[in-house]
Motif scaffolding. Structure first.
Motif, short mmCIF file in Angstrom:
data_model
loop_
_atom_site.label_atom_id
_atom_site.label_comp_id
_atom_site.label_asym_id
_atom_site.label_seq_id
_atom_site.Cartn_x
_atom_site.Cartn_y
_atom_site.Cartn_z
N GLY A 1 3.44 -12.87 -11.16
CA GLY A 1 3.78 -12.19 -9.92
C GLY A 1 5.12 -11.50 -9.98
N ARG B 1 6.44 -8.20 -6.81
CA ARG B 1 5.11 -8.40 -6.24
C ARG B 1 5.17 -9.35 -5.06
NH1 ARG B 1 0.28 -9.23 -10.32
NH2 ARG B 1 1.35 -7.45 -11.18
N GLU B 2 6.04 -10.33 -5.13
CA GLU B 2 6.22 -11.24 -3.99
C GLU B 2 6.84 -10.52 -2.80
OE1 GLU B 2 8.52 -14.46 -5.51
OE2 GLU B 2 6.93 -15.12 -6.87
N SER C 1 6.52 -7.30 -2.12
CA SER C 1 5.51 -6.43 -1.53
C SER C 1 4.46 -7.25 -0.78
CB SER C 1 4.85 -5.55 -2.59
OG SER C 1 4.09 -6.32 -3.50
N GLY C 2 4.18 -8.45 -1.23
CA GLY C 2 3.29 -9.34 -0.49
C GLY C 2 3.88 -9.73 0.85
N ALA D 1 3.49 -6.79 3.14
CA ALA D 1 2.12 -6.66 3.64
C ALA D 1 1.84 -7.67 4.75
CB ALA D 1 1.12 -6.83 2.49
N VAL E 1 -2.32 -4.41 3.04
CA VAL E 1 -2.98 -5.61 2.52
C VAL E 1 -3.94 -5.26 1.39
CG1 VAL E 1 -4.64 -7.43 3.10
CG2 VAL E 1 -2.70 -7.00 4.60
N GLN F 1 -1.94 -4.40 -1.67
CA GLN F 1 -1.36 -5.62 -2.22
C GLN F 1 -2.41 -6.44 -2.97
OE1 GLN F 1 1.78 -6.59 -2.44
NE2 GLN F 1 1.15 -8.39 -3.58
N ARG F 2 -3.61 -6.50 -2.43
CA ARG F 2 -4.69 -7.21 -3.15
C ARG F 2 -4.94 -6.58 -4.50
NH1 ARG F 2 -8.97 -10.33 -0.76
NH2 ARG F 2 -10.28 -9.17 -2.19
N ASP G 1 -2.19 -7.60 -6.83
CA ASP G 1 -2.30 -8.99 -7.27
C ASP G 1 -3.37 -9.19 -8.34
OD1 ASP G 1 -0.28 -9.83 -5.62
OD2 ASP G 1 -1.61 -10.44 -4.00
N VAL H 1 2.52 -1.90 -5.99
CA VAL H 1 3.67 -2.50 -5.31
C VAL H 1 4.49 -1.42 -4.62
CG1 VAL H 1 5.89 -3.65 -5.73
CG2 VAL H 1 3.79 -4.56 -6.74
#
Length: 112
Positions: A25, A29-30, A32-33, A36, A77, A80-81, A84, A95
């Motif tokens: 991750g 990435r965290e 951007s999560g 989201a 979302v 982001q999926r 991931d 991202v």
């Protein structure tokens, strides 16, 4: 005792865990999560404010603002999926896409 009519059943075997994921991750990435999720929470808050304003016969955020927040949250979302589930440049671009969607929504509906 006569066991000639006995039936044996094989116990199910749990599947073996696969190899560890090679996708890490990382903080971007965290982040951007979190963006989201934040856009999703903000969309819910805007919808609640619109419903409350409608119930009290007051002007609320408006349909354009509500639909814009919902669209931005859904898009963030889904991007982001994708981030991931992939690695490499496509994950990096995803991202950045989440950051761009979140930034655009905040700029258009809150600061502009």
């Amino acid at each position: 005792m006569d066991y000639s009519n006995a039936v044996t059943a094989e116990l199910p075997v749990a599947p073996r865990p696969g190899p560890a994921s090679r996708h890490r991750g990382g903080p971007w990435r965290e982040l951007s999560g979190a963006l989201a999720v934040g856009m999703s929470v903000l969309a819910v808050v805007v919808v609640v404010f619109q419903v409350l304003a409608f119930a009290r016969d007051m002007p609320g955020p408006g349909a354009l603002t509500v639909l814009g927040h919902i669209a931005a949250a859904v898009l963030a979302v889904f991007v982001q999926r994708y981030a991931d589930r992939h690695a490499g440049w496509m994950a990096v671009l995803s991202v950045l896409g989440v950051v761009a969607v979140s930034g655009a929504a905040l700029w258009l509906f809150w600061w502009a």
